[in-house]
Motif scaffolding. Sequence first.
Motif, short mmCIF file in Angstrom:
data_model
loop_
_atom_site.label_atom_id
_atom_site.label_comp_id
_atom_site.label_asym_id
_atom_site.label_seq_id
_atom_site.Cartn_x
_atom_site.Cartn_y
_atom_site.Cartn_z
N LEU A 69 0.91 -1.05 -0.21
CA LEU A 69 0.32 0.21 0.06
C LEU A 69 0.90 1.30 0.18
O LEU A 69 1.91 0.99 0.67
CB LEU A 69 -1.23 0.02 1.13
N ALA A 70 1.08 2.34 -0.92
CA ALA A 70 1.33 3.62 -0.45
C ALA A 70 -0.17 4.45 -0.75
O ALA A 70 -0.72 4.59 -1.27
CB ALA A 70 1.92 3.95 -2.70
N ILE A 71 0.63 5.04 0.66
CA ILE A 71 -0.25 6.48 0.79
C ILE A 71 -0.02 8.01 0.00
O ILE A 71 1.28 7.78 0.82
CB ILE A 71 -0.11 6.07 2.88
N LEU A 72 -0.36 8.10 0.02
CA LEU A 72 -0.15 9.87 -0.35
C LEU A 72 -0.37 10.80 -0.37
O LEU A 72 -1.57 10.61 0.21
CB LEU A 72 -0.11 9.66 -2.44
N ASN A 73 0.14 11.70 -0.36
CA ASN A 73 -0.20 12.81 0.81
C ASN A 73 -0.96 13.67 0.08
O ASN A 73 -1.49 14.36 0.16
CB ASN A 73 1.39 13.72 1.13
N SER A 74 -0.61 13.68 -1.47
CA SER A 74 -1.53 13.93 -2.57
C SER A 74 -1.83 13.31 -2.88
O SER A 74 -1.07 12.94 -3.75
CB SER A 74 -1.06 15.79 -3.03
N PRO A 75 -3.49 13.47 -3.84
CA PRO A 75 -3.85 12.95 -5.02
C PRO A 75 -3.31 12.90 -6.04
O PRO A 75 -2.86 13.80 -6.40
CB PRO A 75 -5.96 13.13 -5.61
N ILE A 76 -3.27 11.39 -7.22
CA ILE A 76 -2.47 12.07 -8.09
C ILE A 76 -3.55 11.65 -9.52
O ILE A 76 -4.08 10.78 -8.97
CB ILE A 76 -1.47 10.88 -8.69
N ASP A 77 -3.46 11.65 -10.96
CA ASP A 77 -4.60 10.98 -11.53
C ASP A 77 -3.85 9.96 -11.88
O ASP A 77 -2.75 9.51 -12.34
CB ASP A 77 -4.45 12.02 -12.84
N TRP A 78 -5.15 9.23 -12.06
CA TRP A 78 -5.14 7.12 -12.15
C TRP A 78 -5.54 7.17 -13.42
O TRP A 78 -7.11 7.06 -12.99
CB TRP A 78 -5.12 6.75 -10.50
N ASP A 79 -5.85 7.42 -14.44
CA ASP A 79 -6.56 7.70 -15.89
C ASP A 79 -8.13 8.15 -15.59
O ASP A 79 -9.07 7.83 -15.69
CB ASP A 79 -6.92 6.01 -16.12
N GLY A 80 -8.06 9.55 -15.17
CA GLY A 80 -9.16 10.48 -14.61
C GLY A 80 -9.69 10.27 -13.24
O GLY A 80 -10.56 11.21 -13.33
N GLU A 81 -9.33 9.60 -12.80
CA GLU A 81 -9.78 9.43 -11.20
C GLU A 81 -8.75 10.08 -10.19
O GLU A 81 -7.27 10.25 -10.49
CB GLU A 81 -9.83 8.20 -10.19
N ASP A 82 -9.23 10.59 -9.02
CA ASP A 82 -8.16 10.94 -8.42
C ASP A 82 -7.31 10.11 -7.30
O ASP A 82 -8.79 9.21 -6.54
CB ASP A 82 -8.35 12.43 -7.29
N VAL A 83 -6.58 9.96 -6.54
CA VAL A 83 -5.94 8.38 -5.77
C VAL A 83 -5.12 8.50 -5.54
O VAL A 83 -4.18 9.45 -5.37
CB VAL A 83 -5.52 7.20 -7.24
N GLN A 84 -5.50 8.67 -3.94
CA GLN A 84 -4.25 8.81 -3.03
C GLN A 84 -3.83 7.45 -2.49
O GLN A 84 -3.24 7.16 -1.25
CB GLN A 84 -4.95 9.49 -2.14
N LEU A 85 -4.94 6.69 -2.16
CA LEU A 85 -4.36 5.24 -2.06
C LEU A 85 -4.46 4.28 -3.02
O LEU A 85 -5.26 3.33 -4.05
CB LEU A 85 -5.20 4.35 -0.79
N VAL A 86 -3.42 3.55 -3.21
CA VAL A 86 -2.56 2.74 -4.24
C VAL A 86 -2.00 1.25 -3.44
O VAL A 86 -1.57 1.36 -2.92
CB VAL A 86 -1.22 2.87 -4.97
N PHE A 87 -3.18 0.42 -3.64
CA PHE A 87 -2.86 -0.58 -2.95
C PHE A 87 -2.51 -1.67 -4.40
O PHE A 87 -3.49 -1.58 -5.76
CB PHE A 87 -3.85 -1.83 -2.68
N LEU A 88 -1.05 -2.28 -4.17
CA LEU A 88 -0.93 -3.54 -4.99
C LEU A 88 -0.78 -5.57 -5.07
O LEU A 88 -0.72 -5.41 -3.37
CB LEU A 88 0.65 -3.34 -5.22
N LEU A 89 -0.97 -5.90 -5.63
CA LEU A 89 -2.19 -6.71 -4.70
C LEU A 89 -1.50 -8.04 -5.63
O LEU A 89 -1.49 -7.96 -7.40
CB LEU A 89 -3.39 -6.88 -4.99
#
Length: 138
Positions: A69-89
Motif C-alpha cells: 500500500l502506498a499512501i500519498l499525501n496528495s492525490p494523483i491522476d489515475w486514468d481520470g480518477e483522483d487516487v491517494q491510496l494505491v494497493f498493489l495486490l
Amino acid sequence: PILVYWKDFVSKQEVISFLCAEVTREVALPEDFEKLVFEREKIGNTAFGNRVAIAHPIHVVGSDNVLALAILNSPIDWDGEDVQLVFLLTIGSSKTRELQSFYRIMNRLINSRELVDHLVRSSNFEEVERTLRTAAEA
C-alpha cells in the motif's frame, strides 16, 4: 505480508514501479512482475473511486498473496480518477480464503469515505492495521 509506504508520487507509473520494486525485494516473484502489472493496467482502469486504486498483475504469479500500500499525501491522476491510496495486490497460486476476506475489506473501504480518510491521515503501520481491521469488522 502487508507492506505500507508513505510517499509522494507524480504519476501512476511511478507508484506502480516503486511498489513493484519493493514487493520483489520482499518476496520471490518473476523478473517480469512489473511488466505484468502494467499489462493489466492497459486492459482497464484499476481505480475504484473514493481515491482508491488496486493494481495487480495480469495473471497469478508466485505462490503467496502479497499486499503493498502506498499512501500519498496528495492525490494523483489515475486514468481520470483522483487516487491517494494505491494497493498493489499479488495473488499467489495458493489462493486461500484470505483472498475473499481481502475483497470484502476492500469493498467496504472503497465505499467508506471515513475509512479512506483514516488511511490517508495514518502515519504508522498500527494505524493502517487498525483501520483495515475496522473495515473487516464492519
